[in-house]
Motif scaffolding. Structure first.
Motif, short mmCIF file in Angstrom:
data_model
loop_
_atom_site.label_atom_id
_atom_site.label_comp_id
_atom_site.label_asym_id
_atom_site.label_seq_id
_atom_site.Cartn_x
_atom_site.Cartn_y
_atom_site.Cartn_z
N ARG A 99 0.82 -1.21 0.00
CA ARG A 99 0.00 0.00 0.00
C ARG A 99 0.85 1.26 0.00
N THR A 100 1.98 1.25 0.73
CA THR A 100 2.73 2.47 0.98
C THR A 100 4.06 2.57 0.22
N SER A 101 4.59 1.44 -0.27
CA SER A 101 5.90 1.38 -0.95
C SER A 101 7.05 1.72 -0.01
N ASP A 102 6.82 1.65 1.28
CA ASP A 102 7.87 1.92 2.27
C ASP A 102 8.70 0.65 2.46
N THR A 103 9.95 0.66 1.99
CA THR A 103 10.77 -0.54 2.07
C THR A 103 11.16 -0.89 3.50
N ALA A 104 11.01 0.04 4.44
CA ALA A 104 11.26 -0.29 5.85
C ALA A 104 10.28 -1.37 6.32
N LEU A 105 9.03 -1.31 5.84
CA LEU A 105 8.04 -2.33 6.17
C LEU A 105 8.42 -3.67 5.55
N ARG A 204 16.85 -0.47 -8.05
CA ARG A 204 16.44 0.76 -7.40
C ARG A 204 17.44 1.88 -7.67
N TYR A 205 17.00 3.10 -7.44
CA TYR A 205 17.88 4.26 -7.63
C TYR A 205 18.95 4.21 -6.55
N SER A 206 20.16 3.90 -6.96
CA SER A 206 21.27 3.69 -6.01
C SER A 206 22.34 4.75 -6.20
N TYR A 207 22.73 5.39 -5.10
CA TYR A 207 23.78 6.40 -5.17
C TYR A 207 25.12 5.81 -5.58
N ALA A 208 25.27 4.49 -5.47
CA ALA A 208 26.52 3.85 -5.87
C ALA A 208 26.65 3.79 -7.39
N PHE A 209 25.52 3.90 -8.11
CA PHE A 209 25.54 3.83 -9.58
C PHE A 209 24.88 5.02 -10.23
N ASP A 210 23.89 5.61 -9.59
CA ASP A 210 23.15 6.74 -10.15
C ASP A 210 23.57 8.02 -9.44
N PRO A 211 23.60 9.14 -10.16
CA PRO A 211 24.05 10.40 -9.53
C PRO A 211 23.08 10.87 -8.45
N PRO A 212 23.59 11.32 -7.31
CA PRO A 212 22.70 11.89 -6.29
C PRO A 212 21.89 13.04 -6.88
N CYS A 258 12.47 -0.34 -9.96
CA CYS A 258 13.03 0.81 -10.66
C CYS A 258 12.44 2.12 -10.18
N LEU A 259 11.23 2.07 -9.61
CA LEU A 259 10.55 3.28 -9.13
C LEU A 259 10.71 3.46 -7.63
N GLU A 260 11.80 2.92 -7.08
CA GLU A 260 12.08 3.07 -5.65
C GLU A 260 13.53 3.51 -5.44
N TRP A 261 13.79 4.02 -4.24
CA TRP A 261 15.13 4.42 -3.85
C TRP A 261 15.81 3.27 -3.10
N GLU A 262 17.08 3.05 -3.37
CA GLU A 262 17.85 2.10 -2.57
C GLU A 262 17.95 2.66 -1.15
N PRO A 505 13.83 12.75 -10.14
CA PRO A 505 14.97 11.86 -10.44
C PRO A 505 14.58 10.50 -10.98
N LEU A 506 13.48 9.91 -10.50
CA LEU A 506 13.08 8.58 -10.96
C LEU A 506 12.59 8.62 -12.40
N LEU A 507 11.75 9.62 -12.74
CA LEU A 507 11.27 9.75 -14.11
C LEU A 507 12.38 10.21 -15.04
N ARG A 508 13.27 11.07 -14.56
CA ARG A 508 14.40 11.50 -15.37
C ARG A 508 15.23 10.30 -15.81
N ARG A 509 15.46 9.37 -14.88
CA ARG A 509 16.25 8.19 -15.20
C ARG A 509 15.55 7.35 -16.26
N LEU A 510 14.23 7.19 -16.16
CA LEU A 510 13.49 6.46 -17.18
C LEU A 510 13.61 7.14 -18.54
N LEU A 511 13.49 8.46 -18.56
CA LEU A 511 13.58 9.20 -19.82
C LEU A 511 14.95 9.05 -20.47
#
Length: 591
Positions: A99-105, A204-212, A258-262, A505-511
Motif C-alpha cells: 500500500r505504501t511502498s515503504d521498504t522499511a516495512l 532501485r535508484y542507487s547512489y553507488a551507480f546513479d548520480p545523487p 526501478c521506481l524506488e530508492w535504494e 529523479p526517478l522519471l528523469r532516469r526512465l527518460l
C-alpha cells in the motif's frame, strides 16, 4: 504499539484471567481480523482501520507467547502456531508495503520471516503441515526477491521449497501437489530469468551507480515549471505464459524496483556498496540494512495482473482522486499484441501514444469516433480487429477494449504513460520473440537494467562478463546519460512536459534510458533504422538527443566499443568518443 487493557490483565494476572484462555480467545479474534485485512484492496492513500487493529492484536499474541510460553505449551500451544503468528505479522508488514511502498516495512517482514525460518517453527508435524510450510516459504521468497536478497536467501528458499515438495508428494492431495508443482516451475523460470547477471547492480535508484539528485543537471531558473514529482504508479501486465511468480511478472517486478530508492542512499557513497551483500537476522550492520532518512519517500505503486478494464479504470480513478497537487501518475501497460486480418499495421503502442495529440484541449475541431476505432488497447483475445494489446482472456468487445479517450479524463492530472507491447518491432529486431520473453521485455529491460539489455542486444548473455568489466560499462553509460541530461536541460526547444519530467529523479532516469534505448536501436544494423523498429514518445524530444545525432552516436559508440560490438552498429565516419579501455571479448557476433 500501545497494549490494550486486556493485555495488561494477562501480563499482570489481574482479574483471575487465565493466560491460556485469554490467548486462545485472542487467537480466534486475530484469525477473523486477518481474514478481513486479507480482503482489503491494496491501493489508496488512507490506511484502513483494520490494519491497525490487526497489528495490535497480533502484537499482543506475540508478547503473550513470549511471556507465558511454558504455560501456553502446557495448555496445548504448538510450535507451528507460534510460527504462524510470526508469519502473519510478516504478511501484514508486506501488505502495508504494497500500500505504501515503504521498504522499511518490507525489511520488517523479512526479519519476521527470517526468525520463523531460523527457529524451524513449521518443522512441527501436524495436519496440513506441508501446506503451511510451503506457503510460508513461498511468501518469504517473494519478500526476499523484492529486497534483492539474491546471493544467499533466495537460492536457499527455492531449494527448500523444491525439497519440501518432493518430501510431501505422498501426503499432499493430488490437486494441491499439482498446484505447488506449478509454483515450483514458476520459481525456476523466474530465477533463471532473474539471473545473477541481472543483479549486478540494484534496480532501485542507487547512489553507488546513479548520480545523487543534488548533482543532477538542472533546468535554468528562468524556465517556468510546476515542480511536479512522481507520486503514484499503476503497473499492469499480461502476456500469455509470461515469466512470473505469484501475481508479480518479471516486467512488473523490475519496474516496481526501478521506481524506488535504494534505502542506504548516500551511505553507499562512502562505504563501498556491494550488490551481493545480505543482512538480516545474523548480519544487522551490513550496508544494505542502513537507511538514509534524507531520502524522499517512494511513490506509491499498485501492481495489477491481468485486470479487466473496469477494474483498471476504477483503480486509476481512485489514485488520481487521491494524487497530491504536485504529483504525477505513471501508468505502465505491458501486454501481448495481435495483428488483425488486414495485415501489417503500425505498432500498436506507438499508435496509442501518438493518438493523444488528437485530444489537445486547445483544438476545437470535433473528433470523429470512427477515426479512432482501430487505435485501442484490446483487453481480450478476439482476432481481426487491427493491432491490439491483450490483458485478459475474455472473448467479446465492449468493456474489454480500452481506447485513448478512456484515459483522457485522467489527464486532468499529470499523466506519464509507458506502453510496452509485443507488436512493437523495435524490441524484437534480430531476436526470436519467444526467446526474448523468457528474459522479460527488451524494452522494459532497457528502462530498468540498460547495461544488461545492451549485452543481450549484442548477443552476450553475461556469463563471461566479470564485475570489473560490467562496472566499466556502467560508468560509460552513466557518462552518456549525464551528457544527454546536460543537453536536454540546455535545450531551448524542450517541451514543458519534459521540463517537469526532468525535475523528478526517478522519471528523469526512465527518460534518459529511453533515449539510450532509442539511440541504440536507431544505430543497430539489424533494425536498419526502420521507423517501425524504433520506440517513440509524445511530445517529441529535441533533435539534439535524437538517435542519429552526433551526441547519441558518441554515447552508443562508447559502450559498443568497450564491449567489442562496434561492428554491429552503423556509425558516421566522423564519430569520435572519449578514450575507453580495451574491448571486452572478441567483438560482436553476427546476427
Amino acid at each position: 504499539m500501545a497494549s490494550s487493557p486486556q493485555q495488561g490483565q494477562v501480563q499482570g494476572g489481574g482479574g483471575g484471567v487465565c493466560p491460556a484462555e485469554q490467548f486462545w480467545s485472542l487467537l480466534d479474534k486475530a484469525d477473523r481480523r486477518f481474514a478481513r485485512v486479507r480482503d482489503l484492496p491494496l491501493f489508496g492513500r488512507h490506511e484502513p482501520e483494520e490494519y491497525g487493529k490487526a497489528f495490535r492484536i497480533y502484537t499482543q499474541l506475540w508478547r503473550m507467547q513470549q511471556e507465558h510460553r511454558h504455560r501456553l505449551l502446557d495448555a496445548g500451544l504448538r510450535r507451528w502456531q507460534v510460527g504462524e503468528i510470526a508469519a502473519r505479522i510478516a504478511h501484514l508488514y508486506y501488505s502495508q508495503y504494497q500500500r505504501t511502498s515503504d521498504t522499511a516495512l518490507l525489511s520488517e517482514a523479512f526479519v519476521f520471516y527470517h526468525a520463523v525460518l531460523d527457529r524451524g517453527y513449521f518443522l512441527d508435524e501436524h495436519l496440513g503441515a506441508s501446506t503451511k510450510h510451503l506457503r510460508f516459504l513461498a511468501r518469504f521468497l517473494l519478500v526476499a526477491l523484492i529486497l534483492a536478497r539474491r546471493a544467499h536467501t533466495v537460492p536457499l528458499l527455492a531449494s527448500k521449497i523444491r525439497a519440501l515438495l518432493d518430501e510431501s508428494k505422498k501426503t499432499l492431495q493430488e490437486s494441491d501437489y499439482r498446484e505447488w508443482k506449478h509454483t515450483v516451475q514458476e520459481i525456476t523460470r523466474f530465477l533463471k530469468a532473474d539471473s545473477p547477471f541481472m543483479n549486478m547492480r540494484p534496480l532501485r535508484y542507487s547512489y553507488a551507480f546513479d548520480p545523487p539528485p543534488d548533482n543532477l543537471p538542472t533546468i535554468p531558473p528562468t524556465v517556468k515549471k510546476r515542480g511536479l514529482l512522481l507520486g503514484d504508479a499503476i503497473l499492469c501486465s499480461y502476456y500469455h505464459n509470461e515469466v512470473k511468480f505469484t501475481d508479480l511478472t518479471l516486467d512488473t517486478f523490475r519496474m516496481l524496483q526501478c521506481l524506488e530508492w535504494e534505502p542506504c542512499g548516500s551511505f553507499a557513497l562512502n562505504n563501498g556498496y556491494n550488490a551481493h551483500d545480505e543482512g538480516g537476522q545474523n548480519h544487522p550492520n551490513l550496508l544494505k540494512d542502513l537507511r538514509d532518512a534524507a531520502l524522499p519517500p517512494n511513490p506509491l505503486k499498485t501492481v495489477l495482473h491481468r485486470p479487466s478494464v473496469p477494474h483498471l479504470l476504477t483503480v486509476l480513478a481512485t489514485k488520481c482522486e487521491e494524487l497530491p497537487l504536485n504529483g504525477m501518475m505513471l501508468i505502465y501497460l505491458s501486454a501481448a499484441g495481435e495483428m488483425g486480418t488486414s495485415g501489417l499495421s503500425p505498432d500498436a503502442s506507438e499508435r496509442v501514444v501518438s493518438s493523444f495529440s488528437k485530444f489537445d484541449v486547445s483544438n476545437t475541431r470535433p473528433v470523429n469516433p470512427k477515426e479512432d476505432n482501430e487505435t485501442s488497447l484490446w483487453l481480450g483475445c478476439r482476432e481481426g480487429e487491427g493491432s491490439v494489446l491483450f490483458l485478459t482472456h475474455v472473448q467479446h468487445l465492449g468493456s474489454n477494449c480500452i481506447y485513448p479517450c478512456d484515459l483522457i479524463p485522467f489527464t486532468r492530472r499529470p499523466l506519464f504513460l509507458v506502453i510496452d507491447s509485443s507488436v512493437s518491432y523495435a524490441f524484437k529486431a534480430g531476436f526470436d520473440a519467444d526467446s526474448t520473453r523468457q528474459s522479460g521485455s527488451q524494452f522494459t529491460m532497457f528502462l530498468t537494467a540498460p547495461v544488461q539489455a545492451f549485452f543481450f542486444l549484442i548477443g552476450k548473455n553475461g556469463l563471461d562478463i566479470d564485475k570489473e568489466s560490467y562496472n566499466k560499462a556502467e560508468e560509460l553509460l552513466s557518462l552518456s546519460l549525464n551528457d544527454w541530461a546536460t543537453t536536454l536541460v540546455a535545450s531551448s526547444s524542450l517541451d514543458p512536459v519534459w521540463v517537469e519530467v526532468l525535475g523528478d529523479p526517478l522519471l528523469r532516469r526512465l527518460l534518459l534510458r529511453f533515449i539510450f534505448c532509442r539511440a541504440t536501436l536507431s544505430l543497430l544494423k539489424a533494425s536498419n533504422n526502420k521507423a517501425e523498429c524504433l520506440p517513440s514518445c509524445v511530445p517529441p524530444l529535441p533533435e539534439s538527443v535524437g538517435g542519429e545525432s552526433m551526441l547519441s552516436q558518441c554515447c552508443v559508440m562508447r559502450v559498443a566499443s568497450l564491449l567489442g560490438a562496434a561492428d554491429q552498429f552503423s556509425f558516421a565516419e566522423v564519430t569520435t568518443w572519449s578514450d575507453v579501455d580495451e574491448p571486452i571479448g572478441s567483438g560482436g557476433a553476427d546476427r
